[in-house]
Design an enzyme around this catalytic site. Structure first.
Site, PDB file in Angstrom:
ATOM      1  CG  ASP A  68      -2.528 -52.301  13.856  1.00 26.33           C
ATOM      2  OD1 ASP A  68      -2.162 -51.129  13.632  1.00 26.33           O
ATOM      3  OD2 ASP A  68      -2.397 -53.218  13.013  1.00 26.33           O
ATOM      4  CB  SER A  69      -0.146 -47.609  16.492  1.00 23.66           C
ATOM      5  OG  SER A  69      -1.367 -46.889  16.633  1.00 23.66           O
ATOM      6  CG  ASP A 107      -5.901 -50.425  12.593  1.00 21.94           C
ATOM      7  OD1 ASP A 107      -6.325 -50.265  11.434  1.00 21.94           O
ATOM      8  OD2 ASP A 107      -4.903 -49.821  13.051  1.00 21.94           O
ATOM      9  CE  LYS A 137      -6.020 -47.690   9.920  1.00 23.88           C
ATOM     10  NZ  LYS A 137      -4.893 -48.624   9.745  1.00 23.88           N
ATOM     11  CD  GLU A 139      -1.674 -52.600   8.220  1.00 27.34           C
ATOM     12  OE1 GLU A 139      -0.807 -53.396   7.778  1.00 27.34           O
ATOM     13  OE2 GLU A 139      -1.514 -51.940   9.263  1.00 27.34           O
ATOM     14  CD  GLU A 206       1.903 -45.989   8.262  1.00 24.50           C
ATOM     15  OE1 GLU A 206       0.804 -46.576   8.410  1.00 24.50           O
ATOM     16  OE2 GLU A 206       2.821 -46.032   9.107  1.00 24.50           O
TER      17      GLU A 206
HETATM   18  O1  KIV Z   1      -2.392 -48.184  13.863  1.00 22.30           O
HETATM   19  C1  KIV Z   1      -2.256 -46.986  13.544  1.00 22.30           C
HETATM   20  O2  KIV Z   1      -2.004 -46.105  14.371  1.00 22.30           O
HETATM   21  C2  KIV Z   1      -2.398 -46.646  12.129  1.00 22.30           C
HETATM   22  C3  KIV Z   1      -2.051 -45.256  11.726  1.00 22.30           C
HETATM   23  C4  KIV Z   1      -0.599 -45.063  11.722  1.00 22.30           C
HETATM   24  C5  KIV Z   1      -2.648 -44.889  10.425  1.00 22.30           C
HETATM   25  O3  KIV Z   1      -2.766 -47.463  11.348  1.00 22.30           O
END
Ligand code: KIV
Length: 288
Positions: A68-69, A107, A137, A139, A206
């Site tokens: 989600d980055s 994510d 994934k 959190e 992280e």
């Molecule tokens: O969204 C992302 O890029 C991440 C990584 C920083 C692990 O969750």
């Protein structure tokens, strides 16, 4: 006897045989667990589009995270919070079309799994069905345990994410290192155990102290993939735009830049502009 062998090795300048790494035609969640068991580190990078994913996959990276980055590096938002499930599915679909070997993990975006386990499952199913990705994934630790259970029960592999969890940035109020204090470190350790017990196939840690990350990695059988978590974990992940040096403003200590694409691209764009303005491009050979 061992001394004779050692002398022979020295005399003939023999090098100890390196341990052959297993070749994986396709990376699965099981391959990652095997890699940890065999002491092979896992290389993971983010990607959000077809062209980048094709290069990442072709380079032999094990896991692509459609993170989600994307909210930051693709859409220019300040945080990861605004990106939507539909947008994540769009990115994931583009990535999946490019890959031959990588495991693709996507994510679950903020708001798509926190409110109740049924909604979490619905979101995970949409990602798997519409994008063709291999895992999701999410959190958090015990707060999202029921959602993790539901998703896993549907046969969808889950990767956890602990430590600095960017979707909680407004709760933390800062992007500094997490779990420096005992209370938070203890919670992180028990959350990691919980994720392993529930059946997550891996977890991301992280921005936590390296000593704590190593302790966590040694305490669980599933791979722990670090970002800003030192070298004692089972693999590493970086945001592809950061490691390629496309982003200039973001300079955390953990980031190693493998290229300076910001400079390379700026020079290419300037040269192109100059060639157009000076009528040098296109040449006779570059037209029909
Ligand atoms: O969204 C992302 O890029 C991440 C990584 C920083 C692990 O969750």
């Amino acid at each position: 006897m061992w001394l004779t062998n050692l002398l022979l090795l020295l005399k003939f300048n023999f090098k100890p045989m390196s341990v052959a790494k297993k070749e994986y035609k396709r990376i699965t969640t099981k391959s990652l667990v095997d890699m940890k068991a065999n002491g092979e580190k896992i290389a993971m990078l983010t990607a959000y589009d077809y062209s980048m994913a094709k290069i990442v996959d072709g380079a032999g990276i094990d896991v692509i995270l459609v993170g989600d980055s994307a909210s930051n590096v693709m859409a220019g938002h300040e945080t990861t919070l605004p990106i939507t499930l539909d947008q994540m599915i769009y990115h994931a679909t583009s990535v999946v079309r490019a890959i031959n070997r990588c495991l693709v993990v996507v994510d679950l975006p903020f708001g798509s799994y926190q409110s109740d386990p049924k909604e979490a499952l619905r979101s995970a199913i949409r990602i798997m069905k519409e994008s063709g990705a291999h895992a999701v994934k999410l959190e958090g630790g015990k707060e999202v345990k029921e959602s993790i259970k539901r998703i896993l029960n549907a046969g969808i592999p889950v990767m956890g994410h602990l430590g600095l969890t960017p979707q909680s940035i407004y709760k933390f109020g800062t992007y500094t290192v997490r779990a420096k204090e005992e209370e938070e470190a203890d919670k992180l350790k028990s959350d990691a155990k919980m994720l392993e017990k529930q059946g997550c196939f891996a977890l991301v840690l992280e921005k936590v102290p390296a000593k704590l990350a190593k302790e966590v990695a040694e305490s669980v059988s599933i791979p722990v993939i670090g970002i800003g978590a030192g070298n004692g974990v089972d693999g590493q992940v970086l945001v592809v735009h950061d490691m390629l040096g496309m982003t200039h403003e973001f300079n955390p200590r953990f980031l190693r830049r493998y290229a300076d694409l910001h400079t390379e691209m700026t020079n290419a764009f300037r040269n192109y502009k100059d060639d157009v303005k000076s009528k040098d491009f296109p040449s006779d050979k570059e037209q029909y």
